[in-house]
Design an enzyme around this catalytic site. Sequence first.
Site, PDB file in Angstrom:
ATOM      1  N   HIS A 291      -7.172  -5.581   2.777  1.00  0.00           N
ATOM      2  CA  HIS A 291      -5.785  -5.110   3.359  1.00  0.00           C
ATOM      3  C   HIS A 291      -5.146  -6.171   4.343  1.00  0.00           C
ATOM      4  O   HIS A 291      -5.756  -6.900   4.950  1.00  0.00           O
ATOM      5  CB  HIS A 291      -6.231  -4.191   4.278  1.00  0.00           C
ATOM      6  CG  HIS A 291      -6.813  -2.804   3.685  1.00  0.00           C
ATOM      7  ND1 HIS A 291      -5.908  -1.778   3.388  1.00  0.00           N
ATOM      8  CD2 HIS A 291      -8.069  -2.576   3.013  1.00  0.00           C
ATOM      9  CE1 HIS A 291      -6.981  -0.857   2.752  1.00  0.00           C
ATOM     10  NE2 HIS A 291      -8.093  -1.355   2.713  1.00  0.00           N
TER      11      HIS A 291
ATOM     12  N   GLN B 156     -14.366   2.587   2.112  1.00  0.00           N
ATOM     13  CA  GLN B 156     -14.089   2.131   0.922  1.00  0.00           C
ATOM     14  C   GLN B 156     -13.617   3.464   0.031  1.00  0.00           C
ATOM     15  O   GLN B 156     -14.268   4.310  -0.115  1.00  0.00           O
ATOM     16  CB  GLN B 156     -14.903   1.269   0.212  1.00  0.00           C
ATOM     17  CG  GLN B 156     -14.064   0.595  -1.245  1.00  0.00           C
ATOM     18  CD  GLN B 156     -15.241  -0.283  -1.862  1.00  0.00           C
ATOM     19  OE1 GLN B 156     -16.483  -0.563  -1.239  1.00  0.00           O
ATOM     20  NE2 GLN B 156     -14.697  -1.129  -2.752  1.00  0.00           N
TER      21      GLN B 156
ATOM     22  N   HIS C  11     -10.561  -5.101  -2.678  1.00  0.00           N
ATOM     23  CA  HIS C  11      -9.358  -5.528  -2.297  1.00  0.00           C
ATOM     24  C   HIS C  11      -9.306  -5.759  -0.638  1.00  0.00           C
ATOM     25  O   HIS C  11     -10.112  -5.284  -0.072  1.00  0.00           O
ATOM     26  CB  HIS C  11      -8.352  -4.140  -2.459  1.00  0.00           C
ATOM     27  CG  HIS C  11      -9.065  -2.963  -1.806  1.00  0.00           C
ATOM     28  ND1 HIS C  11      -9.776  -2.182  -2.760  1.00  0.00           N
ATOM     29  CD2 HIS C  11      -8.656  -2.249  -0.696  1.00  0.00           C
ATOM     30  CE1 HIS C  11     -10.190  -1.140  -1.877  1.00  0.00           C
ATOM     31  NE2 HIS C  11      -9.491  -1.153  -0.822  1.00  0.00           N
TER      32      HIS C  11
ATOM     33  N   ASP D 259       0.897  -1.332   0.090  1.00  0.00           N
ATOM     34  CA  ASP D 259       0.073  -0.009   0.155  1.00  0.00           C
ATOM     35  C   ASP D 259       1.025   1.167  -0.002  1.00  0.00           C
ATOM     36  O   ASP D 259       1.889   1.375   0.645  1.00  0.00           O
ATOM     37  CB  ASP D 259      -0.842   0.050   1.008  1.00  0.00           C
ATOM     38  CG  ASP D 259      -1.981   0.941   1.093  1.00  0.00           C
ATOM     39  OD1 ASP D 259      -3.155   0.373   1.210  1.00  0.00           O
ATOM     40  OD2 ASP D 259      -1.803   2.215   1.064  1.00  0.00           O
TER      41      ASP D 259
ATOM     42  N   ASN E  10     -12.870  -3.278   3.072  1.00  0.00           N
ATOM     43  CA  ASN E  10     -14.116  -2.133   3.252  1.00  0.00           C
ATOM     44  C   ASN E  10     -15.007  -2.256   2.136  1.00  0.00           C
ATOM     45  O   ASN E  10     -14.590  -2.503   0.999  1.00  0.00           O
ATOM     46  CB  ASN E  10     -13.297  -0.811   3.272  1.00  0.00           C
ATOM     47  CG  ASN E  10     -12.478  -0.531   4.384  1.00  0.00           C
ATOM     48  OD1 ASN E  10     -12.695  -1.101   5.231  1.00  0.00           O
ATOM     49  ND2 ASN E  10     -11.312   0.166   4.362  1.00  0.00           N
TER      50      ASN E  10
HETATM   51  P1  AMP Z   1      -9.948   1.438   0.889  1.00  0.00           P
HETATM   52  O1  AMP Z   1      -9.967   2.615   1.728  1.00  0.00           O
HETATM   53  O2  AMP Z   1     -10.197   0.081   1.566  1.00  0.00           O
HETATM   54  O3  AMP Z   1     -10.604   1.536  -0.440  1.00  0.00           O
HETATM   55  O4  AMP Z   1      -8.360   1.322   0.405  1.00  0.00           O
HETATM   56  C1  AMP Z   1      -7.738   1.941  -0.488  1.00  0.00           C
HETATM   57  C2  AMP Z   1      -6.402   1.589  -0.308  1.00  0.00           C
HETATM   58  O5  AMP Z   1      -5.410   1.915  -1.316  1.00  0.00           O
HETATM   59  C3  AMP Z   1      -5.660   2.690   0.791  1.00  0.00           C
HETATM   60  O6  AMP Z   1      -5.056   2.083   1.671  1.00  0.00           O
HETATM   61  C4  AMP Z   1      -4.561   3.491  -0.420  1.00  0.00           C
HETATM   62  O7  AMP Z   1      -3.374   4.003   0.579  1.00  0.00           O
HETATM   63  C5  AMP Z   1      -4.430   2.325  -1.132  1.00  0.00           C
HETATM   64  N1  AMP Z   1      -3.969   3.036  -2.534  1.00  0.00           N
HETATM   65  C6  AMP Z   1      -4.623   3.940  -3.428  1.00  0.00           C
HETATM   66  N2  AMP Z   1      -3.922   4.066  -4.528  1.00  0.00           N
HETATM   67  C7  AMP Z   1      -2.948   3.383  -4.632  1.00  0.00           C
HETATM   68  C8  AMP Z   1      -1.728   2.693  -5.367  1.00  0.00           C
HETATM   69  N3  AMP Z   1      -1.703   3.433  -6.729  1.00  0.00           N
HETATM   70  N4  AMP Z   1      -1.024   2.046  -5.010  1.00  0.00           N
HETATM   71  C9  AMP Z   1      -0.943   1.273  -3.644  1.00  0.00           C
HETATM   72  N5  AMP Z   1      -1.805   1.600  -2.884  1.00  0.00           N
HETATM   73  C10 AMP Z   1      -2.907   2.351  -3.221  1.00  0.00           C
END
Ligand code: AMP
Length: 138
Positions: free
Chosen positions: A103, A95, A101, A32, A88
């Site tokens: 985590h 989300q 995805h 992440d 999420n």
């Molecule tokens: P969520 O809030 O569950 O939708 O999580 C999205 C996650 O994606 C967050 O922890 C962000 O830091 C991560 N994220 C967003 N864009 C990228 C990216 N380009 N590469 C890696 N992680 C990302």
Amino acid sequence: MKDESCIFCKIANGEIPSSTIYEDENFRVILDLGPASRGHALILPKEHFADVCALPDGWAAKVLPLGAKIGAAMKKALGCTGFNLVQNNGVSAGQTVFHFHMHVIPRYDGALSIVSWEPGKASPEELAELAKEIKDAL
Ligand code: AMP
Ligand code: ZN
């Protein structure tokens, strides 16, 4: 099926570079960019599913074992003593990227809790009523 406008589709399929820690024909696991802890990873399916409700059973069945495998590797490699699997669904749940995805968040002794809440109160009557409402919607 991929979604041309989805950044996680592009990352999962290698069109955008990422710090990949695992890949197979169905999934890519990346670090992440905004980690909650050292080594925070994301399990991304290579096909586009908006959230867990859209994820077919066959895909879903592979996610938890993969989460366990990545978490076990983190414990070996990073010295974390535990890990959270967090997933999420929906804006209200936090989300922000609408491509399913999971985590995998390494947890280190002495660090503050990330996934926690203040326990509320519910009477047996309330619980019974709630249980009925949800059961009736299944
Ligand atoms: P969520 O809030 O569950 O939708 O999580 C999205 C996650 O994606 C967050 O922890 C962000 O830091 C991560 N994220 C967003 N864009 C990228 C990216 N380009 N590469 C890696 N992680 C990302
Ligand atoms: Zn996608």
